[in-house]
Design a protein around this motif. Structure first.
Motif, PDB file in Angstrom:
ATOM      1  N   THR A 139       0.815  -1.200  -0.120  1.00 52.50           N
ATOM      2  CA  THR A 139      -0.161   0.184  -0.252  1.00 52.50           C
ATOM      3  C   THR A 139       0.850   1.145   0.031  1.00 52.50           C
ATOM      4  O   THR A 139       2.146   1.221   0.562  1.00 52.50           O
ATOM      5  CB  THR A 139      -0.929   0.050   1.191  1.00 52.50           C
ATOM      6  OG1 THR A 139      -0.034   0.087   2.295  1.00 52.50           O
ATOM      7  CG2 THR A 139      -1.667  -1.122   1.188  1.00 52.50           C
ATOM      8  N   ASN A 153       0.584   5.671   0.735  1.00 56.56           N
ATOM      9  CA  ASN A 153      -0.276   6.903   1.224  1.00 56.56           C
ATOM     10  C   ASN A 153      -0.091   7.905   0.139  1.00 56.56           C
ATOM     11  O   ASN A 153       0.836   8.317  -0.189  1.00 56.56           O
ATOM     12  CB  ASN A 153       0.442   7.357   2.644  1.00 56.56           C
ATOM     13  CG  ASN A 153       0.121   6.595   3.919  1.00 56.56           C
ATOM     14  OD1 ASN A 153      -0.803   5.584   3.861  1.00 56.56           O
ATOM     15  ND2 ASN A 153       1.041   6.415   4.822  1.00 56.56           N
ATOM     16  N   VAL A 193      -0.209  11.142  -0.838  1.00 54.66           N
ATOM     17  CA  VAL A 193       0.177  12.359   0.130  1.00 54.66           C
ATOM     18  C   VAL A 193       0.238  13.518  -1.263  1.00 54.66           C
ATOM     19  O   VAL A 193       1.139  13.196  -2.180  1.00 54.66           O
ATOM     20  CB  VAL A 193       1.543  12.429   0.854  1.00 54.66           C
ATOM     21  CG1 VAL A 193       1.526  13.921   1.459  1.00 54.66           C
ATOM     22  CG2 VAL A 193       1.198  11.502   1.838  1.00 54.66           C
ATOM     23  N   SER A 209      -9.465   3.968   3.172  1.00 53.74           N
ATOM     24  CA  SER A 209      -9.070   5.061   4.113  1.00 53.74           C
ATOM     25  C   SER A 209      -9.397   6.451   3.629  1.00 53.74           C
ATOM     26  O   SER A 209      -8.637   7.352   3.799  1.00 53.74           O
ATOM     27  CB  SER A 209      -7.802   4.888   4.736  1.00 53.74           C
ATOM     28  OG  SER A 209      -7.521   3.733   5.225  1.00 53.74           O
ATOM     29  N   SER A 269      -2.057  12.632   4.567  1.00 58.69           N
ATOM     30  CA  SER A 269      -2.418  11.741   3.458  1.00 58.69           C
ATOM     31  C   SER A 269      -3.813  11.964   3.256  1.00 58.69           C
ATOM     32  O   SER A 269      -4.828  12.062   4.037  1.00 58.69           O
ATOM     33  CB  SER A 269      -2.284  10.444   3.832  1.00 58.69           C
ATOM     34  OG  SER A 269      -2.799   9.559   3.269  1.00 58.69           O
ATOM     35  N   THR A 305      -5.472   6.003   0.912  1.00 59.34           N
ATOM     36  CA  THR A 305      -4.370   4.726   0.672  1.00 59.34           C
ATOM     37  C   THR A 305      -4.842   4.165  -0.433  1.00 59.34           C
ATOM     38  O   THR A 305      -5.942   3.806  -0.562  1.00 59.34           O
ATOM     39  CB  THR A 305      -4.367   3.996   2.154  1.00 59.34           C
ATOM     40  OG1 THR A 305      -4.056   4.520   3.237  1.00 59.34           O
ATOM     41  CG2 THR A 305      -3.534   2.821   1.869  1.00 59.34           C
TER      42      THR A 305
END
Length: 343
Positions: free
Chosen positions: A42, A44, A46, A215, A229, A232
């Motif tokens: 995975t 994040n 950002v 998420s 972030s 995900t």
């Protein structure tokens, strides 16, 4: 009759022992654990730049493809910065052209004055040569004193002209300014343009691989920043089962060892896998100093000595996309009797 019963009993005992031996051998060659879970890499997501989210075409748990737009940050500030830098570059280009024309004129003048200096130097050399020749002839009476004085005057005059021309040449060459400062400024503005273009590209965030959004807890109008972030992204292209095996079961378990896995969501489906790697470190829970960053595997019994468990990463090449979820409980068996030789 009693003899027949003893034979039957003996056969049953032998059969039981044989079955038990086969089971134990099977268990020894194919260790199994239910301390396992599904796993996928995975990231994040950002943002590289800050701003207000103006477009969010995805929703939580959505499957996306590589290159799909995940969200867009208001691009206007970055477009304005790019336009401003490009305008500065255009102005500098014109300034360089105009300044270069002036520099060329200055250089032409310096070249002309240098030519005059060269002419004056030649005339001085000629006058000095004439004076020296006549001076040598005065004592023999071939040249009058008046002629010598005229040659001396011509030489002095030529020398003065040469010195004046030399000073003018130095002054003209010193007046040639150049465009180096403007060229350096132009390179700086070009760097600003490159940065503005990059920031403008960063205002749109796209999926870097096929995956599933997770998420996601934001919406259009939220202010995004590089320190936070937005969502995900799960890489659904490669799935694994992370299985924690006792250290006593890891003999001959190496990269390439075949494995079989089940997921608790539907144990009727069996998936084949291959050991990709075996962990070489975990954090012990019974004391001892060890560097952080290693996986921590909890022991179920702490009042007796229990074998440590090490994560075994099992690649599953043909997962069920509806069944495999990160963290889903799994059961894994490794067939170390079919393990490849070496690593």
């Amino acid at each position: 009759m009693p003899m027949t019963k003893k034979v039957y009993a003996t056969l049953i005992v032998c059969l039981t022992l044989s079955v038990l031996g086969v089971v134990l051998c099977k268990v020894d060659n194919t260790p199994r654990t239910d301390d396992a879970y599904a796993y996928a890499d995975t990231i994040n997501v950002v943002p590289e730049v800050s701003g207000w989210i103006t477009e969010l075409p995805v929703h939580d748990n959505q499957l996306v493809h590589k290159g799909d737009l995940l969200y867009r940050i208001d691009p206007r500030p970055y477009q304005n910065a790019l336009n401003s830098a490009q305008a500065q570059l255009a102005i500098l280009e014109e300034q360089i052209k105009l300044t270069q024309r002036s520099v060329n004129a200055q250089q032409y003048n310096a070249d002309a004055v240098s030519a005059q200096e060269a002419s004056a130097r030649a005339q001085y050399i000629q006058a000095a040569t004439t004076y020296s020749r006549k001076q040598a002839l005065v004592s023999k009476g071939y040249v009058s004193k008046e002629e010598l004085d005229q040659a001396r005057t011509a030489m002095n005059s030529a020398e003065a002209t040469r010195n004046a021309a030399h000073l003018q040449s130095r002054q003209a060459n010193a007046a040639v300014s150049g465009v180096d400062a403007l060229v350096a400024q132009r390179e700086e503005v070009r760097a600003q343009i490159a940065e503005a273009q990059l920031n403008l590209e960063y205002s749109e965030v796209h999926a870097s691989f096929d995956g599933r959004v997770a998420s996601l807890r934001t919406t259009v109008g939220q202010h995004a920043s590089p320190a936070q972030s937005v969502m995900t992204l799960i890489d659904t292209g490669k799935w694994y089962v992370m299985a924690n095996f006792r250290e006593t079961d890891l003999k001959n378990v190496r990269r390439g060892t075949p494995a079989t896995v089940w997921l608790s969501g539907d144990t009727s489906k069996v998936f084949s896998g291959t050991v990709e790697s075996v962990s070489y470190g975990v954090t012990p829970e019974d004391g001892g100093n060890i560097s952080s960053g290693l996986p921590s595997v909890e022991r179920s019994i702490n009042w007796v000595h229990v074998s440590q468990r090490f994560p075994v990463r099992i690649a599953v090449p043909d997962p069920d996309p509806e069944l495999f979820r990160v963290g889903a409980s799994a059961i894994a068996t490794v067939h170390r009797d079919n393990a490849p030789v070496g690593e």
